[in-house]
Design a protein around this motif. Structure first.
Motif, short mmCIF file in Angstrom:
data_model
loop_
_atom_site.label_atom_id
_atom_site.label_comp_id
_atom_site.label_asym_id
_atom_site.label_seq_id
_atom_site.Cartn_x
_atom_site.Cartn_y
_atom_site.Cartn_z
N TYR A 30 25.39 -11.68 -12.96
CA TYR A 30 25.02 -12.28 -14.14
C TYR A 30 25.64 -13.84 -14.34
O TYR A 30 25.06 -14.61 -14.86
N THR A 31 26.39 -14.19 -13.13
CA THR A 31 26.97 -15.46 -13.42
C THR A 31 25.96 -16.43 -12.65
O THR A 31 25.89 -17.71 -12.59
N ILE A 32 25.39 -15.90 -11.57
CA ILE A 32 24.57 -16.71 -10.78
C ILE A 32 22.97 -16.52 -10.85
O ILE A 32 22.45 -17.40 -10.35
N LEU A 33 22.62 -15.81 -11.80
CA LEU A 33 21.23 -15.75 -12.21
C LEU A 33 20.82 -16.80 -12.90
O LEU A 33 21.15 -16.79 -14.00
N ARG A 34 19.96 -17.73 -12.57
CA ARG A 34 19.67 -18.95 -13.28
C ARG A 34 17.99 -18.85 -14.08
O ARG A 34 17.75 -19.56 -14.73
N GLN A 35 17.35 -18.03 -13.18
CA GLN A 35 16.00 -17.90 -13.54
C GLN A 35 15.62 -16.36 -13.37
O GLN A 35 16.25 -15.61 -12.90
N PRO A 36 14.15 -16.18 -13.67
CA PRO A 36 13.96 -14.89 -13.79
C PRO A 36 13.78 -14.33 -12.17
O PRO A 36 13.24 -15.01 -11.51
N PRO A 37 14.21 -13.18 -12.10
CA PRO A 37 14.24 -12.80 -10.52
C PRO A 37 12.87 -12.34 -10.13
O PRO A 37 12.07 -12.15 -11.11
N SER A 38 12.63 -12.33 -9.00
CA SER A 38 11.23 -11.67 -8.31
C SER A 38 11.39 -10.15 -8.56
O SER A 38 12.39 -9.56 -8.03
N VAL A 39 10.15 -9.56 -9.04
CA VAL A 39 10.34 -8.29 -9.46
C VAL A 39 9.23 -7.65 -8.51
O VAL A 39 7.90 -7.97 -8.64
N ASN A 40 9.48 -6.61 -7.65
CA ASN A 40 8.48 -5.90 -6.71
C ASN A 40 8.28 -4.30 -7.40
O ASN A 40 9.46 -3.76 -7.83
N ILE A 41 7.07 -4.00 -7.82
CA ILE A 41 6.75 -2.77 -8.32
C ILE A 41 5.94 -1.98 -7.50
O ILE A 41 5.08 -2.30 -6.84
N ASN A 42 6.58 -0.81 -7.67
CA ASN A 42 5.73 0.15 -6.72
C ASN A 42 5.48 1.47 -7.64
O ASN A 42 6.21 2.03 -8.59
N LEU A 43 4.36 1.67 -7.68
CA LEU A 43 3.73 2.77 -8.64
C LEU A 43 3.15 4.12 -7.76
O LEU A 43 2.42 3.69 -6.85
N ASP A 44 3.46 5.27 -8.36
CA ASP A 44 2.82 6.35 -7.41
C ASP A 44 2.18 7.43 -8.54
O ASP A 44 3.08 7.56 -9.76
N VAL A 45 1.29 8.28 -8.38
CA VAL A 45 0.85 9.17 -9.21
C VAL A 45 1.02 10.70 -8.35
O VAL A 45 0.47 10.77 -7.27
N GLN A 46 1.90 11.62 -9.14
CA GLN A 46 2.09 12.84 -8.30
C GLN A 46 1.67 13.87 -9.27
O GLN A 46 1.84 13.89 -10.46
N VAL A 47 0.99 14.88 -8.65
CA VAL A 47 0.46 16.00 -9.42
C VAL A 47 0.75 17.25 -8.79
O VAL A 47 0.81 17.55 -7.67
N ARG A 48 1.02 18.13 -9.64
CA ARG A 48 1.43 19.69 -9.36
C ARG A 48 1.21 20.64 -10.26
O ARG A 48 1.00 20.42 -11.45
N ARG A 49 0.35 21.95 -9.53
CA ARG A 49 -0.13 22.82 -10.43
C ARG A 49 1.04 23.46 -11.04
O ARG A 49 1.88 23.90 -10.25
N ILE A 50 1.14 23.91 -12.32
CA ILE A 50 2.38 24.64 -12.85
C ILE A 50 2.20 26.02 -12.36
O ILE A 50 3.28 26.63 -11.78
N GLN A 51 1.09 26.60 -12.40
CA GLN A 51 0.94 28.26 -12.19
C GLN A 51 -0.38 28.33 -11.37
O GLN A 51 -1.47 27.77 -11.64
N ASP A 52 -0.23 29.06 -10.30
CA ASP A 52 -1.62 29.13 -9.37
C ASP A 52 -2.75 29.66 -10.21
O ASP A 52 -4.03 29.30 -9.99
N ASP A 53 -2.77 30.41 -11.04
CA ASP A 53 -3.88 31.09 -12.03
C ASP A 53 -4.25 30.41 -13.06
O ASP A 53 -5.10 30.72 -13.69
N GLN A 54 -3.70 29.15 -13.52
CA GLN A 54 -4.05 28.52 -14.58
C GLN A 54 -4.35 27.11 -14.37
O GLN A 54 -3.77 26.44 -13.20
N ASN A 55 -5.10 26.21 -15.24
CA ASN A 55 -5.38 24.98 -15.18
C ASN A 55 -4.38 24.08 -15.80
O ASN A 55 -4.78 23.14 -16.59
N VAL A 56 -3.04 24.38 -15.46
CA VAL A 56 -1.94 23.56 -16.33
C VAL A 56 -1.32 22.87 -15.24
O VAL A 56 -1.04 23.22 -14.15
N TYR A 57 -1.18 21.61 -15.31
CA TYR A 57 -0.71 20.58 -14.22
C TYR A 57 0.46 19.80 -14.72
O TYR A 57 0.44 19.30 -16.22
N GLU A 58 1.31 19.26 -14.20
CA GLU A 58 2.54 18.46 -14.40
C GLU A 58 2.05 17.04 -13.48
O GLU A 58 1.86 17.15 -12.27
#
Length: 166
Positions: A30-58
């Motif tokens: 906080y004492t040395i930050l003089r300008q906005p930092p460089s921000v690297n963003i990583n984004l991923d989508v993960q899917v898993r079926r909640i129950q094998d016999d249903q079309n319900v997913y997380e």
């Protein structure tokens, strides 16, 4: 008498599955930050079926924002000269439970990897902005995400992966 038609995509619930925010170089950063930092963003989508016999997913939108600044010329707080210094790391897994009804098999994957994350994205974006702002930094505002492009590039990578012989 008309029957009520079930929508093809139902968002049952959405929630923060995991949230981590750390400032490894506090309080010195906080004492040395003089300008906005460089921000690297990583984004991923993960899917898993909640129950094998249903079309319900997380469906989980996993986001990592890592902010850095160039290390100061003189190493006063343990930073190596010439190496970037970590300002903060924010990890967010934001999930939703989705029910698919009457969606053709060939459309299930794009619905889960494009439409579902598109519904979750604004909420994950707000959480990430709030947590970085509350951490004492400029809020990280995720720009629009091309989930169709993300899905297509994932498909191309899977199609290009060599298949091992058994």
């Amino acid at each position: 008498m008309s029957e009520t038609q079930t929508p093809p995509l139902t968002l049952n619930i959405q929630y923060t599955k995991d949230l981590s925010f750390e400032v490894p170089n506090a309080p010195a950063i906080y004492t040395i930050l003089r300008q906005p930092p460089s921000v690297n963003i990583n984004l991923d989508v993960q899917v898993r079926r909640i129950q094998d016999d249903q079309n319900v997913y997380e469906v989980t939108l996993a986001t990592r924002a890592e902010a850095t600044i160039p290390a100061p010329a003189e190493s006063t707080n343990g930073a190596e000269p010439g190496k970037d210094m970590t300002v903060f790391i924010a990890d967010l897994s934001y999930s939703g439970i989705f029910t698919l009804t009457g969606i053709p098999d060939n459309q299930v994957e794009p619905v889960l990897l494009v439409e579902c994350p598109r519904l979750l994205f604004p909420f994950a974006r707000n959480i990430l902005a709030d947590v970085t702002r509350d951490g004492g930094f400029p809020p990280v505002m995720l720009g629009p995400v091309d989930f169709v492009g993300l899905w297509q590039s994932r498909r191309e990578q899977m199609d290009a992966a060599p298949v091992a012989n058994a």
